[in-house]
Design a protein around this motif. Sequence first.
Motif, PDB file in Angstrom:
ATOM      1  N   SER A 121      73.852  19.397  86.165  1.00  0.00           N
ATOM      2  CA  SER A 121      75.188  18.784  86.148  1.00  0.00           C
ATOM      3  C   SER A 121      75.325  17.762  85.027  1.00  0.00           C
ATOM      4  O   SER A 121      76.360  17.698  84.351  1.00  0.00           O
ATOM      5  N   GLN A 122      74.268  16.949  84.801  1.00  0.00           N
ATOM      6  CA  GLN A 122      74.355  16.013  83.685  1.00  0.00           C
ATOM      7  C   GLN A 122      74.326  16.748  82.348  1.00  0.00           C
ATOM      8  O   GLN A 122      74.982  16.325  81.385  1.00  0.00           O
ATOM      9  N   ALA A 123      73.600  17.853  82.290  1.00  0.00           N
ATOM     10  CA  ALA A 123      73.598  18.646  81.059  1.00  0.00           C
ATOM     11  C   ALA A 123      75.008  19.131  80.743  1.00  0.00           C
ATOM     12  O   ALA A 123      75.436  19.131  79.582  1.00  0.00           O
ATOM     13  N   ILE A 124      75.751  19.527  81.777  1.00  0.00           N
ATOM     14  CA  ILE A 124      77.150  19.932  81.590  1.00  0.00           C
ATOM     15  C   ILE A 124      77.966  18.760  81.053  1.00  0.00           C
ATOM     16  O   ILE A 124      78.745  18.905  80.091  1.00  0.00           O
ATOM     17  N   GLN A 125      77.799  17.588  81.659  1.00  0.00           N
ATOM     18  CA  GLN A 125      78.562  16.406  81.258  1.00  0.00           C
ATOM     19  C   GLN A 125      78.270  16.031  79.805  1.00  0.00           C
ATOM     20  O   GLN A 125      79.186  15.765  79.016  1.00  0.00           O
ATOM     21  N   VAL A 126      77.003  16.010  79.439  1.00  0.00           N
ATOM     22  CA  VAL A 126      76.619  15.648  78.074  1.00  0.00           C
ATOM     23  C   VAL A 126      77.179  16.658  77.080  1.00  0.00           C
ATOM     24  O   VAL A 126      77.780  16.300  76.058  1.00  0.00           O
ATOM     25  N   CYS A 127      76.993  17.929  77.385  1.00  0.00           N
ATOM     26  CA  CYS A 127      77.432  18.988  76.476  1.00  0.00           C
ATOM     27  C   CYS A 127      78.930  18.917  76.201  1.00  0.00           C
ATOM     28  O   CYS A 127      79.365  18.897  75.041  1.00  0.00           O
ATOM     29  N   LEU A 128      79.743  18.861  77.262  1.00  0.00           N
ATOM     30  CA  LEU A 128      81.196  18.891  77.076  1.00  0.00           C
ATOM     31  C   LEU A 128      81.716  17.592  76.474  1.00  0.00           C
ATOM     32  O   LEU A 128      82.689  17.602  75.713  1.00  0.00           O
ATOM     33  N   THR A 129      81.080  16.474  76.802  1.00  0.00           N
ATOM     34  CA  THR A 129      81.492  15.195  76.219  1.00  0.00           C
ATOM     35  C   THR A 129      81.278  15.198  74.717  1.00  0.00           C
ATOM     36  O   THR A 129      82.123  14.719  73.946  1.00  0.00           O
ATOM     37  N   VAL A 130      80.168  15.753  74.279  1.00  0.00           N
ATOM     38  CA  VAL A 130      79.860  15.797  72.849  1.00  0.00           C
ATOM     39  C   VAL A 130      80.788  16.772  72.114  1.00  0.00           C
ATOM     40  O   VAL A 130      81.227  16.496  70.993  1.00  0.00           O
ATOM     41  N   LEU A 131      81.112  17.884  72.741  1.00  0.00           N
ATOM     42  CA  LEU A 131      81.949  18.882  72.080  1.00  0.00           C
ATOM     43  C   LEU A 131      83.429  18.500  72.041  1.00  0.00           C
ATOM     44  O   LEU A 131      84.180  19.005  71.201  1.00  0.00           O
ATOM     45  N   ALA A 132      83.852  17.612  72.949  1.00  0.00           N
ATOM     46  CA  ALA A 132      85.273  17.257  73.051  1.00  0.00           C
ATOM     47  C   ALA A 132      85.787  16.623  71.768  1.00  0.00           C
ATOM     48  O   ALA A 132      85.203  15.680  71.246  1.00  0.00           O
ATOM     49  N   THR A 133      86.877  17.160  71.269  1.00  0.00           N
ATOM     50  CA  THR A 133      87.565  16.565  70.126  1.00  0.00           C
ATOM     51  C   THR A 133      89.060  16.542  70.446  1.00  0.00           C
ATOM     52  O   THR A 133      89.522  17.200  71.379  1.00  0.00           O
ATOM     53  N   LYS A 134      89.814  15.786  69.674  1.00  0.00           N
ATOM     54  CA  LYS A 134      91.243  15.642  69.936  1.00  0.00           C
ATOM     55  C   LYS A 134      91.945  16.990  69.884  1.00  0.00           C
ATOM     56  O   LYS A 134      91.807  17.742  68.920  1.00  0.00           O
ATOM     57  N   GLY A 135      92.687  17.305  70.964  1.00  0.00           N
ATOM     58  CA  GLY A 135      93.448  18.541  71.012  1.00  0.00           C
ATOM     59  C   GLY A 135      92.631  19.785  71.287  1.00  0.00           C
ATOM     60  O   GLY A 135      93.133  20.903  71.162  1.00  0.00           O
ATOM     61  N   SER A 136      91.360  19.597  71.672  1.00  0.00           N
ATOM     62  CA  SER A 136      90.476  20.750  71.850  1.00  0.00           C
ATOM     63  C   SER A 136      90.746  21.491  73.151  1.00  0.00           C
ATOM     64  O   SER A 136      91.293  20.944  74.110  1.00  0.00           O
ATOM     65  N   ASN A 137      90.335  22.755  73.185  1.00  0.00           N
ATOM     66  CA  ASN A 137      90.369  23.551  74.404  1.00  0.00           C
ATOM     67  C   ASN A 137      89.048  24.285  74.569  1.00  0.00           C
ATOM     68  O   ASN A 137      88.278  24.448  73.616  1.00  0.00           O
ATOM     69  N   ILE A 138      88.787  24.724  75.781  1.00  0.00           N
ATOM     70  CA  ILE A 138      87.541  25.422  76.087  1.00  0.00           C
ATOM     71  C   ILE A 138      87.845  26.592  77.004  1.00  0.00           C
ATOM     72  O   ILE A 138      88.797  26.548  77.799  1.00  0.00           O
ATOM     73  N   LEU A 139      87.065  27.646  76.903  1.00  0.00           N
ATOM     74  CA  LEU A 139      87.251  28.841  77.720  1.00  0.00           C
ATOM     75  C   LEU A 139      86.261  28.810  78.882  1.00  0.00           C
ATOM     76  O   LEU A 139      85.047  28.811  78.667  1.00  0.00           O
ATOM     77  N   LEU A 140      86.784  28.762  80.102  1.00  0.00           N
ATOM     78  CA  LEU A 140      85.961  28.697  81.306  1.00  0.00           C
ATOM     79  C   LEU A 140      86.156  29.954  82.142  1.00  0.00           C
ATOM     80  O   LEU A 140      87.260  30.495  82.217  1.00  0.00           O
ATOM     81  N   PRO A 141      85.081  30.409  82.825  1.00  0.00           N
ATOM     82  CA  PRO A 141      85.208  31.609  83.655  1.00  0.00           C
ATOM     83  C   PRO A 141      85.946  31.339  84.957  1.00  0.00           C
ATOM     84  O   PRO A 141      85.865  30.245  85.523  1.00  0.00           O
ATOM     85  N   ARG A 142      86.646  32.361  85.418  1.00  0.00           N
ATOM     86  CA  ARG A 142      87.323  32.305  86.718  1.00  0.00           C
ATOM     87  C   ARG A 142      86.978  33.572  87.479  1.00  0.00           C
ATOM     88  O   ARG A 142      87.311  34.661  87.027  1.00  0.00           O
ATOM     89  N   PRO A 143      86.244  33.433  88.621  1.00  0.00           N
ATOM     90  CA  PRO A 143      85.819  32.188  89.267  1.00  0.00           C
ATOM     91  C   PRO A 143      84.662  31.537  88.511  1.00  0.00           C
ATOM     92  O   PRO A 143      83.977  32.191  87.738  1.00  0.00           O
ATOM     93  N   GLY A 144      84.494  30.241  88.802  1.00  0.00           N
ATOM     94  CA  GLY A 144      83.455  29.496  88.108  1.00  0.00           C
ATOM     95  C   GLY A 144      82.965  28.328  88.919  1.00  0.00           C
ATOM     96  O   GLY A 144      83.174  28.259  90.132  1.00  0.00           O
ATOM     97  N   PHE A 145      82.317  27.386  88.228  1.00  0.00           N
ATOM     98  CA  PHE A 145      81.729  26.212  88.862  1.00  0.00           C
ATOM     99  C   PHE A 145      82.632  25.011  88.579  1.00  0.00           C
ATOM    100  O   PHE A 145      82.838  24.652  87.419  1.00  0.00           O
ATOM    101  N   PRO A 146      83.191  24.379  89.619  1.00  0.00           N
ATOM    102  CA  PRO A 146      84.248  23.364  89.427  1.00  0.00           C
ATOM    103  C   PRO A 146      83.843  22.146  88.611  1.00  0.00           C
ATOM    104  O   PRO A 146      84.715  21.463  88.067  1.00  0.00           O
ATOM    105  N   VAL A 147      82.554  21.859  88.491  1.00  0.00           N
ATOM    106  CA  VAL A 147      82.130  20.681  87.712  1.00  0.00           C
ATOM    107  C   VAL A 147      82.632  20.774  86.275  1.00  0.00           C
ATOM    108  O   VAL A 147      83.002  19.769  85.670  1.00  0.00           O
ATOM    109  N   TYR A 148      82.668  21.969  85.728  1.00  0.00           N
ATOM    110  CA  TYR A 148      83.156  22.133  84.351  1.00  0.00           C
ATOM    111  C   TYR A 148      84.604  21.659  84.229  1.00  0.00           C
ATOM    112  O   TYR A 148      84.979  20.966  83.273  1.00  0.00           O
ATOM    113  N   GLU A 149      85.404  22.053  85.190  1.00  0.00           N
ATOM    114  CA  GLU A 149      86.813  21.677  85.160  1.00  0.00           C
ATOM    115  C   GLU A 149      86.974  20.160  85.251  1.00  0.00           C
ATOM    116  O   GLU A 149      87.793  19.565  84.539  1.00  0.00           O
TER     117      GLU A 149
END
Length: 422
Positions: A121-149
Amino acid sequence: MTNKLAQEEEQNEGKCQTRCNPVLLEYSSSIRGVLAMLLSRLSPDKSVIPLGHGDASSFKCFRAPLNVEDALIQSTRSSNFNGYAPSYGILDTRRAVAEYVSSGLPYKLTYNDVYLTVGCSQAIQVCLTVLATKGSNILLPRPGFPVYETVCGYNGIEIRFYDLVPEKNWEVDLDQIEALADDKTIAMVIINPSNPCGAVFDYEHLLKIAKTAERLDFPIVSDEVYAHMVFGESKFVPMGTFASITPVITLGGISKRWLIPGWRFGWLVACDPHGILKKGKVQEGVEMLMNITPGPSTVVQGAVPSILKDTSKEFHENILHLLDMAADICYKRIQKIKSLCCYSRPQGSMFIMVKINLSTFKGIKDDMEFAFRLVEEESVVVLPGSTLGMKNWIRISFAAPIALLEEGWDRIESFCQRHSNV
């Protein structure tokens, strides 16, 4: 005195400016939160059968091997791991993880590619925090794991869901990926083996995913916390196999395969033989963030090299045999219940997604009501699919003793018959 206090409270009402972060309220329907609500509604007349969580360690038949416990004892008694660890993790442990994750890859990782985290879970948090940039979007699977959202919400990342196709063994809808992505897409997340679907992507499908990501010019975040937990004729292929096509950030840990989720040990690994992530300063960002966030317990870090190296092949084979039998029971039992549907037998992880045919029920309007009525009447806990992005489905964990699983299905079948309108 009482009247005076009341007057003061009335005067101060509405003056306090302290408010809860609205993102927390928006993403309040977590797996844990929903399961807690379900458990509060248990039938007083029947023993609980918990098939909603992802923690097999609660059952004796899924106990961690003794060598894992011994490794932790030795790590603690050595007194070598009582101090603070380096920000990215203890060097020998990072080397051990690099060697473990390198298995099956066409290249070798080094400790410089590995960052140790407090669970996946922390690996998810670190990864997405680092990748986040202004106006960015990400492709998530549905169904998936809610922590990503939730993490995307914290970081202001726009979420674009792509569908996993149940009729095609929950494969990725690649045409949808092409339609969703644009120049602001920072990554695509895959979860393989799948939570919540129990699917395992084969080599050919992973190759197609990698080539799609290459064409659309974004990296892949590959959640492999269930790595190697596959059974039957399926084989686990790490996404990092295709990192020469597009960069891959692999997330994983020891919680599932070794049945010790409470130890909270995970990793983030940069699979990037061409150095693209380094050029984009992604790894530099990970290092900066790791410098200001807590890491996993040092005594657990000290135990991990032995855990990864010394656990017997027989232990893993026995666990997979149990999961294989349990998956088979679930799939066969579902076929006998007209109100439920499952398109494919699980090939990995410890979950199966089941579709509810609401037209066959009376008085049950959706998956949430199904789950709450089931726990109230039968004390069987399942996870409503709405929590995972799949309305009118349920997720069932089959990591349970066979006898308990059979009883659970007896109760589910009885419940469906009792509420049937056909």
